[in-house]
Write a protein that holds these residues in place. Sequence first.
Motif, PDB file in Angstrom:
ATOM      1  N   LYS A 101      -9.929  25.666  71.406  1.00 12.70           N
ATOM      2  CA  LYS A 101      -9.568  26.527  72.531  1.00 12.70           C
ATOM      3  C   LYS A 101      -8.062  26.551  72.782  1.00 12.70           C
ATOM      4  O   LYS A 101      -7.601  27.151  73.749  1.00 12.70           O
ATOM      5  N   GLY A 102      -7.269  25.879  71.925  1.00 11.98           N
ATOM      6  CA  GLY A 102      -5.827  25.999  72.011  1.00 11.98           C
ATOM      7  C   GLY A 102      -5.068  24.779  72.481  1.00 11.98           C
ATOM      8  O   GLY A 102      -3.835  24.779  72.469  1.00 11.98           O
ATOM      9  N   HIS A 130     -10.984  26.551  60.030  1.00 12.75           N
ATOM     10  CA  HIS A 130      -9.963  27.543  59.704  1.00 12.75           C
ATOM     11  C   HIS A 130     -10.383  28.385  58.505  1.00 12.75           C
ATOM     12  O   HIS A 130     -10.282  29.619  58.522  1.00 12.75           O
ATOM     13  N   TYR A 131     -10.900  27.732  57.479  1.00 13.88           N
ATOM     14  CA  TYR A 131     -11.356  28.451  56.280  1.00 13.88           C
ATOM     15  C   TYR A 131     -12.593  29.283  56.589  1.00 13.88           C
ATOM     16  O   TYR A 131     -12.681  30.462  56.213  1.00 13.88           O
ATOM     17  N   GLN A 137      -9.240  30.988  63.174  1.00 11.84           N
ATOM     18  CA  GLN A 137      -9.437  29.918  64.153  1.00 11.84           C
ATOM     19  C   GLN A 137      -8.848  28.613  63.645  1.00 11.84           C
ATOM     20  O   GLN A 137      -9.366  28.002  62.717  1.00 11.84           O
ATOM     21  N   ARG A 138      -7.763  28.176  64.247  1.00 15.61           N
ATOM     22  CA  ARG A 138      -7.135  26.921  63.853  1.00 15.61           C
ATOM     23  C   ARG A 138      -7.642  25.778  64.721  1.00 15.61           C
ATOM     24  O   ARG A 138      -8.203  25.984  65.803  1.00 15.61           O
ATOM     25  N   PRO A 193      -0.332  22.883  63.045  1.00 19.66           N
ATOM     26  CA  PRO A 193      -1.461  23.666  63.551  1.00 19.66           C
ATOM     27  C   PRO A 193      -2.793  23.326  62.881  1.00 19.66           C
ATOM     28  O   PRO A 193      -3.834  23.893  63.241  1.00 19.66           O
ATOM     29  N   ASN A 194      -2.760  22.384  61.953  1.00 12.69           N
ATOM     30  CA  ASN A 194      -3.955  21.986  61.217  1.00 12.69           C
ATOM     31  C   ASN A 194      -4.386  20.579  61.605  1.00 12.69           C
ATOM     32  O   ASN A 194      -3.598  19.801  62.122  1.00 12.69           O
TER      33      ASN A 194
END
Length: 359
Positions: A101-102, A130-131, A137-138, A193-194
Amino acid sequence: MNFRVSSSIAKGMSIGSPFRLQALRYASNKTMTVREALNSAMAEEMDRDDDVFIIGEEVAQYNGAYKVTKGLLDRFGERRVVDTPITEYGLAGLAVGSALKGLKPIVEFMSFNFSMQAIDHVVNSAAKTHYMSGGTQRCPIVFRGPNGAAVGVGAQHSQDFSAWYGSIPGMKVLVPYSAEDARGLLKAAIRDPNPVVFLENELLYGESFEVSEECLSPDFTLPYTSKIEREGTDISIITYTRNVQFSLQAAEILDKQYGISAEVLNLRSIRPLDVDAIIKTVKKTNHLITVESAFPQFGVGSEIIAQVMESEAFDYLDAPVQRVTGADVPTPYAKELEDFAFPDPDTIVRAAKETLSVE
């Protein structure tokens, strides 16, 4: 003496503030423990970004099981430093959901052995989303805590998870050795970010290391690449975390007693693996040993050797590669047996001599 305090550390601190005094101590001293490096890295990143928060068992009121989060509750409050019940599955799931959700959680596992309770969230949710979302979506999250054997903590608390998590696509796996490694890599991981698995060593928390002025900057980060800790010409020793210390000691013995010049490469990152640096050092010395405290089968050393075999570095080898690993048994509890189960400087010296055919 010149004191150098970053604006983000000094922000809002009075002259007599304990946080300011602590910051002055970090800035004025030329040494820092790994514990201090981790603590200061998290504090600065929480200052920098309000979305960063810490969650785990005893991270708040108790200041962390190993005091890595000391003072952060007082500084940032209960919204940013969150104590949880003893449920790794629950706290990791909550953290992954918040990252999707960030927000940017830092999850402390009291031991990475306990991450086995949460491995579905770490691997199937954090690493793969993400994939599986087609890049939409990260999941910016850091899972950190002590990894591998300590002293007398038994088989269920001594496993090294470097190869476990290093085999997962979508996951980054970092293994700091020094205070500079810990500080620079953790700040980079928090900004990543990952999802990042950050594997610390309990026995290094109290170790002091020299640090540069650059390292003390709030903007200091490190790339996920290896570092040559000692230059050499006769043999390469590739290793990570606490075994860097043992490898440097072994290199000193090899030099003084046998006239052997050993190069020590500190990986710092398991995934991504710095294959270019591995190839370069092998081409330089023509001999290689790998050192790790994990089980011998399917380990980081095995992957390094495979990468060498599949590259031009293979043509430069003058002898077979040797792996120095932990014993292929559950870690013994008794100290005398535990000492036999893991590499030490003498073990590394023997492997280097065998590789170089030195009596």
